[in-house]
Design an enzyme around this catalytic site. Sequence first.
Site, PDB file in Angstrom:
ATOM      1  N   HIS A 127      11.432  60.438  99.274  1.00 16.11           N
ATOM      2  CA  HIS A 127      11.771  59.404  98.293  1.00 16.11           C
ATOM      3  C   HIS A 127      12.126  58.066  98.940  1.00 16.11           C
ATOM      4  O   HIS A 127      12.132  57.036  98.280  1.00 16.11           O
ATOM      5  CB  HIS A 127      12.893  59.886  97.356  1.00 16.11           C
ATOM      6  CG  HIS A 127      14.262  59.898  97.960  1.00 16.11           C
ATOM      7  ND1 HIS A 127      14.844  61.050  98.437  1.00 16.11           N
ATOM      8  CD2 HIS A 127      15.171  58.921  98.150  1.00 16.11           C
ATOM      9  CE1 HIS A 127      16.056  60.774  98.884  1.00 16.11           C
ATOM     10  NE2 HIS A 127      16.285  59.471  98.725  1.00 16.11           N
ATOM     11  N   ASP A 157      11.268  67.201  99.676  1.00 18.10           N
ATOM     12  CA  ASP A 157      11.615  65.777  99.795  1.00 18.10           C
ATOM     13  C   ASP A 157      11.686  65.338 101.250  1.00 18.10           C
ATOM     14  O   ASP A 157      12.616  64.647 101.666  1.00 18.10           O
ATOM     15  CB  ASP A 157      12.944  65.491  99.075  1.00 18.10           C
ATOM     16  CG  ASP A 157      13.172  63.989  98.874  1.00 18.10           C
ATOM     17  OD1 ASP A 157      12.188  63.226  98.982  1.00 18.10           O
ATOM     18  OD2 ASP A 157      14.313  63.585  98.623  1.00 18.10           O
ATOM     19  N   SER A 231      19.939  58.443 102.839  1.00 15.56           N
ATOM     20  CA  SER A 231      18.798  59.343 102.653  1.00 15.56           C
ATOM     21  C   SER A 231      17.903  59.362 103.880  1.00 15.56           C
ATOM     22  O   SER A 231      17.497  58.319 104.385  1.00 15.56           O
ATOM     23  CB  SER A 231      17.961  58.898 101.456  1.00 15.56           C
ATOM     24  OG  SER A 231      18.395  59.498 100.280  1.00 15.56           O
TER      25      SER A 231
END
Length: 498
Positions: A127, A157, A231
Site C-alpha cells: 500500500h 501487503d 508502513s
Amino acid sequence: MTGAIPALSHRLRPWLAAICLGATSVLMSAPAFARGPDGIADIAEKVIDAVVNISTSQTVEAKSGGGGGEGSGAMPQLPPGSPFEEFFDDFKNRRGGKGGDLQPRKTNSLGSGFIVDTSGIVVTNNHVIADADEINIIMNDGSKFKAELVGVDKKTDLAVLKFKPNKPLIAVKFGDSDKLRLGEWVIAIGNPFSLGGTVTAGIVSARNRDISSGPYDNYIQTDAAINRGNSGGPLFNLDGEVIGVNTLIISPSGGSIGIGFAVPSKTVAGVVDQLRQFGELRRGWLGVRIQPVTDEIAESLNIKPARGALVAGVEDKGPAKPAGIEPGDVVIKFDGKDIKEPKDLSRVVGDTTVGKTVDVVVIRKGQEQTKQVTLGRLEDGDKAVPASVKTQEPAEKTMTQKALGLDLASLSKDLRSRYKIKDSVKGVIITNVDGSSDAAEKRLSAGEVIVEVAQEAVTNAADVKKRVDQLKKDGKKSVLLLVSNADGELRFVALSVQ
C-alpha cells in the site's frame, strides 16, 4: 495510496479504525519507569542505515464540472473590477486556463522500507507504493535513488523494490519470528509523519493475531510506538534481526495508542524470495472449501476436543478430489503441522511449494486417516476458505414433514424451478424455517437443501425425521446436517435435537 484504510474485524469497527501507516506522528516519550534494555542504542546505530524512506508520486486525473455549471470545475462569476478578480485569474491559470478545464496533478506520499540485499533490494508494504508512477528510495544520509518495482503480494501487503546504489550498502537479515515470546523487546524504525529515520521501542504484546484483514492474517502485535508513515518499516529483535514489517495500527485518531501490527518475518521472507525469483506469488492450492469445527459439530462427529478445519466442499478439478478427501472430513494435520482452526490450514497450504506431495491427516467418522495430496497452484479468484451462504426469501409452504424447526419437502421439479436449484443438487428442500428455532439462529433458510443427516444421505422428509428421532433416542445433543445452497455450495450445520 498510503492513507488510512479500514482493516479490522467487525468486532472492532464500531469504536476503532485500523489504519495503514502510509503517511506520517507525534513523538511520544515513554514514562521514566518504562526503561528498555541497555542495548537498544547499539542496535539502532548498527541497522539504521539499512532503513530507508520511500517517496512516491502519482498522477491524478482532475475532473471538471464543465460548461460553467455548478460542478466542482465551475468558476465563480465576478463583476469587472472586483478585488478578487486578480486572485481568481491566477487560480484559473493554474487550473488550466479558460473554461475551467482541470489539468492532471501529482500527489506525493511517504512510507518506509529496508534493504535486505546490498545489491539494492528493498522490502516495503504494497500500500506504500500502490498505483505509484514514480518510486524513490531516500537513504538515511539523504541521498536519493529511483527505484523499480520487482513484485507485489496484495494478500500479505508486501512489495519488493530494487535500485542501483552508487556506494556500498548496509543490509539487514531476517530473524525467526516463530521464536518470539510475549513480552520480548522489539525496536521499530521508520518514517512517521515524514520525520525521517525514527527509532521507537516496545514489547511483543501478542502473536498470531487475526484481525480479519485478509486470508493469511498472522500478525505480531506490539506496543512500540508505530504511526502513519511507518508502513513498510522493519521491526527488529535485540539481535538486530528483522522479525516483522510494520503494516497496521489500531487508532481512533491516526496516532499510536500502543497497538500496532507487523507481518512476521517468516511470512515476509517466503514472499520476498518468491517475488525476487518469479515476480509474483505462487501459493499452494488444496481445492477445498472449509469452515470451523464448532463445539456442536465436534460433538456430532465425536471429535474431542473441537479442532481442525471441516471440509464443506471439494473442487471437482482440485488436488483434494483424487486424493480421496471428502466433504465431512476434518483436517487436523497438514504436512506434519497441526491444524487447530481453518486459518491454520489456509496459511500452511498457501506457504507450501506448488507441486509438493504432502500427507494430510483427516478425521472421518471418528477415525483418523492419512491422505497424500500433490498441491496445485492457487489462482486469484479461487475460493480457498469458508463456504458462502446464499439467503433466499421464504416462499409459499409445501410442507410434508416437520423436524428441527424446519418445514421439509421432497425436491420436486416445481420446487427446483421455484428456488432455481441446480439439477446436480440432491436431497430434501427446506420450505420454511421457524424464526425462534436453532435452525433460524444458524441461518438456515427456505430454498436450501439438506443433503445429509449425521453423514448419511437423505432423499425425502421422512428420512430426515427418522434420523433425527434415532439420534434423540441415542442421547445425542445435536445433529450434523450437510446443507447445499441452490448453486451446490455445501456447508455443515449442527442443530440441537433437545
